[in-house]
Design an enzyme around this catalytic site. Structure first.
Site, PDB file in Angstrom:
ATOM      1  N   GLY A  45      44.606 -35.557 108.992  1.00 32.88           N
ATOM      2  CA  GLY A  45      45.591 -34.486 108.816  1.00 32.88           C
ATOM      3  C   GLY A  45      45.635 -33.975 107.389  1.00 32.88           C
ATOM      4  O   GLY A  45      45.688 -32.768 107.138  1.00 32.88           O
ATOM      5  N   CYS A  46      45.576 -34.891 106.441  1.00 34.64           N
ATOM      6  CA  CYS A  46      45.646 -34.513 105.031  1.00 34.64           C
ATOM      7  C   CYS A  46      44.389 -33.761 104.601  1.00 34.64           C
ATOM      8  O   CYS A  46      44.452 -32.848 103.784  1.00 34.64           O
ATOM      9  CB  CYS A  46      45.870 -35.748 104.168  1.00 34.64           C
ATOM     10  SG  CYS A  46      47.456 -36.544 104.525  1.00 34.64           S
ATOM     11  N   THR A  47      43.254 -34.131 105.182  1.00 34.45           N
ATOM     12  CA  THR A  47      41.999 -33.442 104.884  1.00 34.45           C
ATOM     13  C   THR A  47      42.050 -32.016 105.426  1.00 34.45           C
ATOM     14  O   THR A  47      41.697 -31.062 104.731  1.00 34.45           O
ATOM     15  CB  THR A  47      40.801 -34.213 105.479  1.00 34.45           C
ATOM     16  OG1 THR A  47      40.773 -35.512 104.872  1.00 34.45           O
ATOM     17  CG2 THR A  47      39.489 -33.499 105.237  1.00 34.45           C
ATOM     18  N   ALA A  50      44.424 -30.013 103.154  1.00 33.83           N
ATOM     19  CA  ALA A  50      43.856 -29.740 101.828  1.00 33.83           C
ATOM     20  C   ALA A  50      42.722 -28.721 101.912  1.00 33.83           C
ATOM     21  O   ALA A  50      42.634 -27.816 101.084  1.00 33.83           O
ATOM     22  CB  ALA A  50      43.357 -31.037 101.196  1.00 33.83           C
TER      23      ALA A  50
END
Length: 155
Positions: A45-47, A50
């Site tokens: 999710g963070c990838t 970002a």
């Protein structure tokens, strides 16, 4: 702690960031910025979030918007994450979660029946006057960049 709301002054911050940088609210005085909090570097999710922000960076830059990602990770995993995905904007380390607490995003979470404290995926669009223009709580990583672009264009 007072509840943050749109129209209120954004809490001050100063943190170490990727690429040997330091980010601070003082250095951003008079400029609009996006401060986005994410749980952990290099997770799916963070990838997604970002990389979406990185893709929107040229348009956000044209709108004069600075972007800072913040996680509770120490600097080494943040540097590795930034390098792996060629993230040009600073990723800051809030290991002691003081900034996250000031923004009300260090919250109790639960997974598999266990509760723990962690970073809520939340973003704050801050105007040049230092006040919160828009807040997104429990951000959906895929939709985040488009939401920010839309709100930033209205600044």
């Amino acid at each position: 702690m007072t509840e943050l709301a749109e129209g209120k002054k954004a809490p001050a911050f100063k943190m170490k960031a990727s690429g040997g940088r330091e980010v601070s609210s003082a250095a951003l005085k008079g400029k609009p910025y996006l401060l986005y909090f994410y749980p952990k570097a290099d997770t799916p999710g963070c990838t997604k979030q970002a990389c979406g922000v990185q893709e929107a960076l040229p348009q956000l830059g044209r709108l004069g918007l600075e972007v800072i990602g913040v996680s509770p990770d120490p600097m080494p995993p943040i540097e590795k994450f930034a390098k792996k995905y060629n993230l040009a904007f600073p990723l800051a380390s809030d290991e002691d979660h003081k900034v996250a607490e000031a923004y009300g995003v260090w919250v109790e979470k639960s997974m598999y029946g266990k509760t723990y404290m962690g970073m809520e995926r939340t973003s704050f669009l801050v105007g040049a006057d230092g006040k919160i223009v828009k807040m997104w709580r429990k951000v959906k990583p895929e939709a985040h960049a488009a939401q920010v672009l839309e709100a930033a264009a209205a600044l």
